[in-house]
Write an enzyme that holds these catalytic residues in place. Structure first.
Site, PDB file in Angstrom:
ATOM      1  N   LYS A 100      46.305  61.281  30.533  1.00 54.29           N
ATOM      2  CA  LYS A 100      46.359  62.575  31.212  1.00 54.29           C
ATOM      3  C   LYS A 100      47.365  63.514  30.539  1.00 54.29           C
ATOM      4  CE  LYS A 100      44.802  61.367  35.865  1.00 54.29           C
ATOM      5  NZ  LYS A 100      44.200  60.076  35.534  1.00 54.29           N
ATOM      6  N   GLU A 113      53.082  67.456  38.593  1.00 53.15           N
ATOM      7  CA  GLU A 113      52.299  68.676  38.733  1.00 53.15           C
ATOM      8  C   GLU A 113      52.660  69.359  40.034  1.00 53.15           C
ATOM      9  OE1 GLU A 113      48.172  67.727  38.681  1.00 53.15           O
ATOM     10  OE2 GLU A 113      48.064  67.523  36.508  1.00 53.15           O
ATOM     11  N   HIS A 172      40.911  59.875  47.497  1.00 56.14           N
ATOM     12  CA  HIS A 172      40.510  60.282  46.148  1.00 56.14           C
ATOM     13  C   HIS A 172      39.151  59.717  45.737  1.00 56.14           C
ATOM     14  CE1 HIS A 172      44.548  61.895  45.763  1.00 56.14           C
ATOM     15  NE2 HIS A 172      45.014  60.719  46.139  1.00 56.14           N
ATOM     16  N   ARG A 210      31.920  60.409  30.396  1.00 55.26           N
ATOM     17  CA  ARG A 210      30.796  59.538  30.744  1.00 55.26           C
ATOM     18  C   ARG A 210      29.872  60.284  31.680  1.00 55.26           C
ATOM     19  NH1 ARG A 210      32.237  58.658  35.965  1.00 55.26           N
ATOM     20  NH2 ARG A 210      34.448  58.379  36.427  1.00 55.26           N
TER      21      ARG A 210
END
Length: 668
Positions: free
Chosen positions: A119, A203, A238, A296
């Site tokens: 990330k 973040e 999530h 993907r």
């Protein structure tokens, strides 16, 4: 590798393997399945032209063993491997192994997978490509001092994320500076345990954003397009629950800017094939920020296929064959709306615990222009604890969002199993919720509306009545005939007369008692009166063309069906399923001590006479058996005495309350 793909091995299982086989077969390709011992009887194994057992149930020893997969491809003659999603789909080692073995990998090059696998590295790359980023820190210095300084710069609340993470692992929300250090330590431990990499990033935490993603497609010649967007905001921990395309309520200019940013993302990593760029979108100011890229095919790709008319798996294969994309961006259009629900073997009312067991019954909605089912299971299949509990996907299309929503609700009303608890009830609650219908979406949707979503589709009162109706229908009580011998065909009910039948109903660990009478039965309609807990209710029903009932209960119309197994009935009411046990209580004594007449407790048929006039009998002795509602009931003497008279005969039909045997007391 200039030879075209002729045989495709799918390095995956379940519904995604079946979905890929469907396209491969349509393209004239041979198909190869690899499977574990636990999946030997799964539908995807039977569907493939060739199936190869690659090991035990543990994924590490089968589906995640790259060596076994490469060997299976060579053994079967496959010259391409499709990884599906999950398992090895974003594994650089598999992509590299395919290249070394001269096999086509249906996906991006290993370099693109690696670029997006971290990330932190991905965000740095996206920053250079001009893709908007959430303010944050993605640096290599992982010291506490640096994190504290960066946290002050970013501002609270903030989000800690594992750099190599996914699925919510290593993720923490921090609202106060005092929480930062312990949360960093906890996230680092989880990241190391889950991914073998303790690196973290920070973040800005967006309180109520939406999760909007863009489907991209690139060929091997550097040409790329975006196939519009999807909203995946409704999530739990999530994990996505419902996905839809296009994302509702986004201005055209913002939608276009998001798509163009996604294409820049693909260009920055030299992407090839189908991929997804995920953004966080803030509706208040129409800002969007890069979150991550999935290198993907996505679980939710069917909603994009429905609104674009394209087969993404087909284009993955065509791209792998070296074909050039035939469209410019302006050639692509998005029509209508599509929604997808993931069908999981899990119990939403018991902490969403994964479920195992056998699918004794499986009813799936029929496919049509507006409904698609990507299924990986079949009736009789054993659901094991070894793999992800997702069994299927149900996708619905409509001319607009509300029509797609209604079509999905109707489709879920036709998806039922007996033997394994599903999440269909919960998904239907989301679809019915007013905020969802208004497209008032956020990634915190489930958290915000948790109290309402925790309420089942049907109250206990409704479940009791629906259980009785489903059981009566299952045992043939609503069968209609024009034959004059109506009692034998109608399971011996007296229609239109006042004969209340007793019953017991078990729901879970609770037993309820009541009475009912069927007061009307037509060819495809009927009326039932029920007494329970000192209250009377009327239930009306009509038979639908597919055999299910449309029940009218307390002003509500409900689709109802059921299937019996043993002494239970699985009740299918709209998208909800539960188990019930209903019976007419067996007459234990036949007559109490001061009664000399034994009467039929319900309409039925005499199956055996166990006494004759003049016989001497003792209290508790069985005198007669009768059948009603597919169950046998025994009438017994209530005292010592003599059989004075029989008022019935074997195989004869009898009515409720009809006297069948007269007893005389021994002293008389």
């Amino acid at each position: 590798m200039n030879n075209p793909i002729t045989s495709l091995l799918v390095a995956n299982r379940g519904e995604i393997a079946l979905r890929i086989f469907k396209t491969a077969e349509a393209m004239g390709l041979d198909t190869v399945a690899v499977h574990s011992e636990a999946d030997s009887r799964a539908p995807f194994v039977r569907q493939a032209d060739t199936a190869i057992n690659i090991g035990p149930a543990e994924a590490e020893k089968s589906y995640l063993d790259i060596g076994k997969i490469i060997t299976a491809a060579r053994t079967s003659g496959a010259n391409a491997i499709h990884p599906g999603y999950g398992f090895l789909s974003e594994n650089t080692d598999l992509a590299a192994a395919c290249e070394q073995a001269n096999l086509r990998f249906i996906g991006p090059p290993a370099s693109a997978i690696a670029a997006m696998g971290s990330k932190s590295a991905a965000k740095a790359l996206m920053d250079q490509a001009g893709v908007p980023l959430v303010p944050g820190y993605h640096g290599d210095d992982q010291s506490l001092d640096v994190f504290q300084d960066e946290a002050e710069r970013i501002g609270y609340p903030l989000l800690i994320k594992a750099s190599a993470g996914g699925g919510g692992k290593g993720m923490r929300i921090v609202r106060d500076p005092a929480e930062l250090q312990p949360q960093l330590e906890a996230a680092r431990r989880e990241a190391r345990a889950s991914f073998g990499d303790p690196k973290l990033l920070l973040e800005r935490y967006l309180e109520t954003p939406r999760h909007v993603e863009v489907q991209i497609l690139f060929d091997q010649h550097g040409k790329g397009v975006y196939l519009f967007d999807r909203d995946c905001s409704v999530q739990r921990r999530h994990q996505k629950i419902i996905e839809e395309a296009p994302a509702p309520g986004i201005p055209d200019a913002v939608r276009r800017a998001m798509g163009e940013a996604a294409v820049r993302c693909g260009e920055a990593v030299g992407y090839v094939g189908a991929g997804t760029v995920e953004f966080l979108y803030e509706p208040e100011n129409h800002e969007f920020f890069f979150m991550e890229m999935n290198t993907r095919l996505q679980v939710e790709h069917p909603v994009t296929e429905m609104v674009t008319g394209l087969d993404l798996v087909e284009w993955q294969i065509r791209v792998a064959n070296g074909e050039t994309l035939p469209w410019n961006q302006e050639d692509l259009t998005c029509r209508g709306h599509a929604m997808e629900a993931r069908i999981y073997a899990e119990d939403p009312d018991n902490g969403f615990l994964p479920q195992t067991g056998r699918l004794h019954t499986l009813q799936e909605p029929a496919e049509s222009d507006s409904v698609r089912v990507d299924s990986g299971v079949c009736q009789g299949l054993e659901i094991t604890p070894w793999y992800d509990p997702m069994l299927a996907k149900v996708i619905a299309y409509g001319d607009d969002r509300d029509q797609a929503r209604i079509n999905l609700i109707e489709a879920l009303n036709r998806y039922h199993t007996d033997g394994v608890v599903l999440n269909t009830d919960y998904v239907s609650r989301v679809l019915h919720h007013g905020a969802f219908a208004r497209a008032d979406l956020t990634t915190r949707f489930v958290e915000i509306h948790g109290d309402v979503l925790a309420q089942p589709l049907f109250s206990v009162w409704a479940r009791k009545h629906l259980s009785l109706v489903a059981w009566l229908d299952n045992v043939g009580a609503f069968t209609h005939t024009d034959d004059r011998d109506v009692w034998s065909i109608l399971r011996n009910f007296r229609i239109g007369d006042s004969h209340w039948q007793p019953f017991e109903l078990d729901l879970g660990a609770v037993r309820y008692h009541g009475h009912y009478q069927i007061t009307e039965v037509g060819i495809d309609y009927g009326r039932l009166e029920v007494r329970m807990e000192d209250a009377e209710s009327i239930v009306r029903w009509r038979r639908m063309t597919d055999g299910a009932l449309e029940v009218r209960l307390s002003g509500r119309r409900i689709r109802l069906a059921g299937t019996g197994r043993g002494d239970e009935v699985a009740v299918f009411a709209d998208a909800a399923t539960w188990k019930a046990r209903v019976n007419h209580p067996e007459v234990a004594q036949g007559a109490v001590a001061d009664e000399t007449e034994l009467a039929a407790p319900m309409h039925g048929r005499v199956t055996a006479l166990l006494c004759q006039p003049g016989d001497t009998v003792r209290a508790g002795q069985a005198l007669l058996t009768m059948e009603a509602m597919k169950m046998e009931h025994t009438l017994k003497a209530g005292f010592d005495g003599t059989v004075e008279a029989l008022h019935c005969q074997k195989d004869g039909n009898v009515e409720a309350a009809q006297v069948l045997i007269t007893l005389g007391r021994a002293e008389d």
